[in-house]
Design an enzyme around this catalytic site. Structure first.
Site, PDB file in Angstrom:
ATOM      1  N   ASP A 482      -4.543 -10.603   0.881  1.00  0.00           N
ATOM      2  CA  ASP A 482      -3.543  -9.014   0.483  1.00  0.00           C
ATOM      3  C   ASP A 482      -2.247  -9.690   1.698  1.00  0.00           C
ATOM      4  OD1 ASP A 482      -1.020  -7.914   0.380  1.00  0.00           O
ATOM      5  OD2 ASP A 482      -2.679  -6.072   0.885  1.00  0.00           O
ATOM      6  N   ASP A 552       2.450  -2.583  -7.139  1.00  0.00           N
ATOM      7  CA  ASP A 552       1.973  -1.675  -5.670  1.00  0.00           C
ATOM      8  C   ASP A 552       2.501  -0.229  -6.824  1.00  0.00           C
ATOM      9  OD1 ASP A 552       0.357  -2.462  -3.943  1.00  0.00           O
ATOM     10  OD2 ASP A 552       2.336  -2.709  -2.637  1.00  0.00           O
TER      11      ASP A 552
HETATM   12  C1  DGJ Z   1      -0.430  -3.844  -0.620  1.00  0.00           C
HETATM   13  C2  DGJ Z   1      -1.482  -3.697  -1.679  1.00  0.00           C
HETATM   14  O1  DGJ Z   1      -0.392  -4.240  -3.089  1.00  0.00           O
HETATM   15  C3  DGJ Z   1      -1.990  -2.006  -1.404  1.00  0.00           C
HETATM   16  O2  DGJ Z   1      -3.056  -2.487  -2.901  1.00  0.00           O
HETATM   17  C4  DGJ Z   1      -3.053  -1.989  -0.245  1.00  0.00           C
HETATM   18  O3  DGJ Z   1      -3.764  -3.179  -0.428  1.00  0.00           O
HETATM   19  C5  DGJ Z   1      -2.185  -2.063   0.682  1.00  0.00           C
HETATM   20  N1  DGJ Z   1      -1.607  -2.995   0.254  1.00  0.00           N
HETATM   21  C6  DGJ Z   1      -3.366  -2.164   2.328  1.00  0.00           C
HETATM   22  O4  DGJ Z   1      -2.551  -2.208   2.979  1.00  0.00           O
END
Ligand code: DGJ
Length: 750
Positions: A482, A552
């Site tokens: 991430d 997200d």
């Molecule tokens: C952003 C990601 O897109 C989410 O799926 C998740 O992993 C969060 N970060 C965790 O902090």
């Protein structure tokens, strides 16, 4: 006259047979030729052609990019270099790789500063080499010890051309690069152009947009040190009003770079369009020391004479066959359960094992523990950088959980965010100088985090070791990488004053190098790219990670729009979609479970809800959807996608006319297909228009399953229809209500 050198490109049989290689190619027709007398390089694909020539002054000038032309016309000299005959203020010929200098005002591909202060380039043809499907043309400056290698790789089966450049300092003085793009694409001289591109923001990535181009420049870009949510490095251009989903000529391209980038479309005063792209020149310089070289990322370009749909399929097939890391490229992606939305930071070993058991019961194949498992990560203000299991949440380390997950017969995956650090972490306390920052300036935090400067070899080396240890000491099958904020304040303390602007590029190169090394050492691990959702989705990262967390935003209606745009550039297999709790986080919209699942089943399926709270009915339905997904997965992940009723309809750019969308995935051998259809709301009691399928064999008979729309029930009947009828008359779905969806399976009758 016969061409003096023709290299026939032999397309491996495997390519033609595998899921990716669905476009049939007459390999003997595709070629990479050098026509000696007119000094023309001719790169001929299945339906496209690209040509450059060396002129009298030994400049490399662009000749043609578009449909195939007879080679006799090149031999006879009838295909002339494009020229701006107005002659005022612009070089009359279109240089294939324009350096800044001479009388050139348009966006250059390259801008340099020689040690004596000269900032004017005169590149001349020096030599070339043809090796299989690859052509390298070397240009040299007329005076200074500076060489440019232009690299071309012809992919005739996809009508694509990979382009990149290598810049070499062959002298004994440093040379500064001030702009170092991958390629400039010159387009035919047409009346008016429309550019299609992907734009958005966090939670709303990859939305298809269109703009009419006019004299001047239109640029999409990222200045954030990452691909970005705002724009994606993909473009398509077409003659205004002349191309749609299934018809018309489309020229398109995508950049394999995950740092700052730009794609600039510019129409000059003579009405000619060029598209320049590569690493962003904003806040960029690079010191090329004697003997050093700088290699640009690949900018792949393609031509389709059959609209946007074919252009996308060309890119999809290319990604599966050429871009995605092997051997995983050829494997089906597992169904994921990810615990993030269920638990956020509030996790512990028992709870994760309970979720894993529930996930297994549903039919999940890969259990992923997201953020919150490490250091003092009880909230987003602490812990990033401390990549060891939390002593309170996992007192015996990860083993009890990995063992439990593997014991259940699933793979185990873990979330990391290696580029980041919270000020409240052991790592930052030990190395506050490791983050990007300028002296005498505040260190701006986003989500309470700062960014490690991977341009520093000690920092990148530390992160590689930490990740390598994590993968060596634990039984981990999958990593989600991430990046929840992008770069600002790119201060790099302690480097010579000639080099600090190299930081953007060096950071991205280091991310790539870490991934490459980890993949080499742990070849069975599957990787997912994430950047607060879809902020790092591009061909560069997709050559190192197997899939992308697209957004997200898991609201299915929003996701349809985001996924629709994503498919213009990237293959369905690479996009991960989870079904989360209903209503979803962003819009609080209440939609049926089938609507969620059918939307998520159009990519790599995942589940992300709090399974400890799901009702028996939701669990039963989910089991059914997962089972169904397993049956259609090869079609979705490796078939050809037809956007039958896309969310956004080129060329108008408007939303789908009546909230009724349909997508079809067809197997490479055209014997099977699956149709997904979505209806927002029925209106005025109207019946839905027929959906005309694509990609089937007209003469073949197909069995079509009939079932209740929106239902997780087996089909109620099977109807046999010819491919011709399904494609010409089409299928009519009876749907009345809101947020309805249908999945229809089609298979050739035996
Ligand atoms: C952003 C990601 O897109 C989410 O799926 C998740 O992993 C969060 N970060 C965790 O902090």
């Amino acid at each position: 006259m016969k061409p003096s050198l023709i290299i026939r490109i032999v397309v491996p049989a495997l390519l033609l047979l595998c899921g990716a290689g669905v476009i049939s190619v007459d390999a003997s027709e595709a070629s990479l030729q050098f026509l000696e007398k007119p000094r023309i390089f001719l790169l001929t694909g299945q339906a496209s052609q690209y040509a450059v020539s060396v002129n009298q002054e030994r400049e490399l000038v662009h000749l043609w990019w578009g449909p195939r032309l007879p080679s006799a016309d090149y031999e006879s000299g009838a295909v002339l270099p494009s020229a701006n005959r107005t002659g005022w203020g612009e070089n009359p010929q279109y240089l294939e790789f324009p350096g800044w200098g001479e009388w050139r005002y348009l966006e250059p591909a390259l801008k340099v500063r020689f040690a004596d202060g000269v900032r004017d380039l005169r590149l001349r043809y020096a030599s070339h080499q043809i090796d299989g499907d690859r052509l390298t043309i070397t240009l040299k400056d007329a005076h200074y010890p500076f060489a440019v290698e232009l690299r071309y790789r012809l992919l005739p089966q996809f009508d694509l051309l990979e382009r990149s450049a290598v810049f070499k300092n062959t002298g004994d003085q440093p040379i500064g690069l001030e702009q170092a793009l991958s390629a400039v694409w010159h387009l035919p001289h047409l009346q008016a152009w429309t550019m299609t591109y992907l734009a958005g923001k966090w939670g709303a990535e990859t939305q298809l947009r269109q703009v009419g181009l006019d004299q001047g420049k239109f640029q999409i870009e990222s200045r954030r040190g990452a691909t970005s949510h705002q724009f994606n490095p993909w473009f398509a251009v077409s003659e205004a009003g002349r191309a749609g989903e299934e018809h018309g000529e489309v020229w398109f391209g995508a950049l394999a770079w995950s740092g700052s980038w730009k794609i600039a479309a510019e129409i000059n005063s003579a009405g000619r369009l060029q598209i320049a792209g590569g690493i962003h020149d904003f806040d960029f310089t690079w010191q090329l020391k004697p003997g050093e070289r700088f290699e640009t990322p690949v900018f792949v370009g393609g031509f389709s004479a059959e609209g946007f749909g074919a252009a996308s399929r060309q890119l999809h097939a290319y990604q599966l066959a050429e871009v995605l890391p092997r051997p995983q490229a050829r494997e089906l992606r597992p169904i994921i359960y990810n615990s993030w939305y269920a638990t956020e930071f509030n996790i512990n070993v028992e709870q994760q094992i309970s979720l894993a058991k529930k996930a297994k019961d549903l039919g999940v194949e890969l259990f992923v523990m997201d953020d919150g498992w490490f250091g003092k990560r009880d909230h987003d203000r602490a812990g990033l950088g401390d990549w060891f299991p939390s002593k309170t949440k996992f007192p015996q380390g990860l083993k009890p959980l990995t063992d439990a997950v593997h014991g259940l017969g699933m793979k185990f995956g873990l979330w990391v965010e290696p580029e980041m650090v919270n000020p409240d972490s052991d790592l930052y306390r030990a190395h506050p100088d490791w983050v990007f920052h300028f002296p005498n300036r505040p260190r701006t935090e986003q989500r309470s985090q700062l960014i490690l400067n991977f341009a520093r070899p000690d920092v990148a080396g530390h992160i590689f070791q930490v990740l390598d240890k994590l993968l060596t000491e634990n039984d981990i099958d999958f990593i989600k990488w991430d990046m929840n904020r992008h770069i600002m304040e790119p201060g790099w303390a302690g480097v010579p004053t000639t080099q600090p602007k190299e930081v953007w590029v060096r950071h991205t190169q280091a991310v790539y190098a870490i991934l490459d090394r980890l993949r080499a050492r742990h070849p069975r691990v599957l990787w997912e790219s994430c950047s607060g959702g879809g902020g790092r989705a591009d061909l560069g990262i997709l050559s190192r990670t197997d899939q992308v967390w697209t957004s997200d935003n898991t609201d299915p209606l929003d996701r349809l729009l985001i996924q629709d745009g994503y498919t213009y550039a990237y293959a369905a297999k690479t996009q991960v979609a989870w079904v989360t709790d209903n209503p979803d986080g962003i819009n609080r919209r209440d939609t049926p479970l089938a609507f969620h699942f059918h939307c998520a089943m159009m990519g790599t399926l995942g589940v992300g809800g709090n399974l400890l709270k799901w009702t028996a009915e939701e669990v039963a339905q989910t089991k059914w959807f997962l089972e169904e997904y397993k049956q259609i997965r090869p079609l979705v992940q490796e078939g050809q996608l037809y956007r039958l009723r896309p969310f956004v309809v080129p060329p108008s750019g408007g939303f789908g006319d009546n909230g009724f969308w349909a997508y079809e995935y067809v197997s490479p051998d055209r014997t099977r297909a699956v149709l997904f259809a979505f209806l927002r709301s029925s209106q005025l009691g109207n019946d839905l228009p027929a959906i005309r399928l694509r990609g089937l064999k007209p003469e073949a008979g197909y069995q079509v399953e009939v079932r209740q729309p929106g239902s997780a029930q087996p089909p109620t009947a099977v109807q046999t229809l010819s491919g011709a009828t399904l494609m010409e008359r089409g299928m009519t779905l009876r749907m009345r209500g809101d947020y309805l969806s249908a999945l229809v399976r089609i298979a050739e009758a035996k």
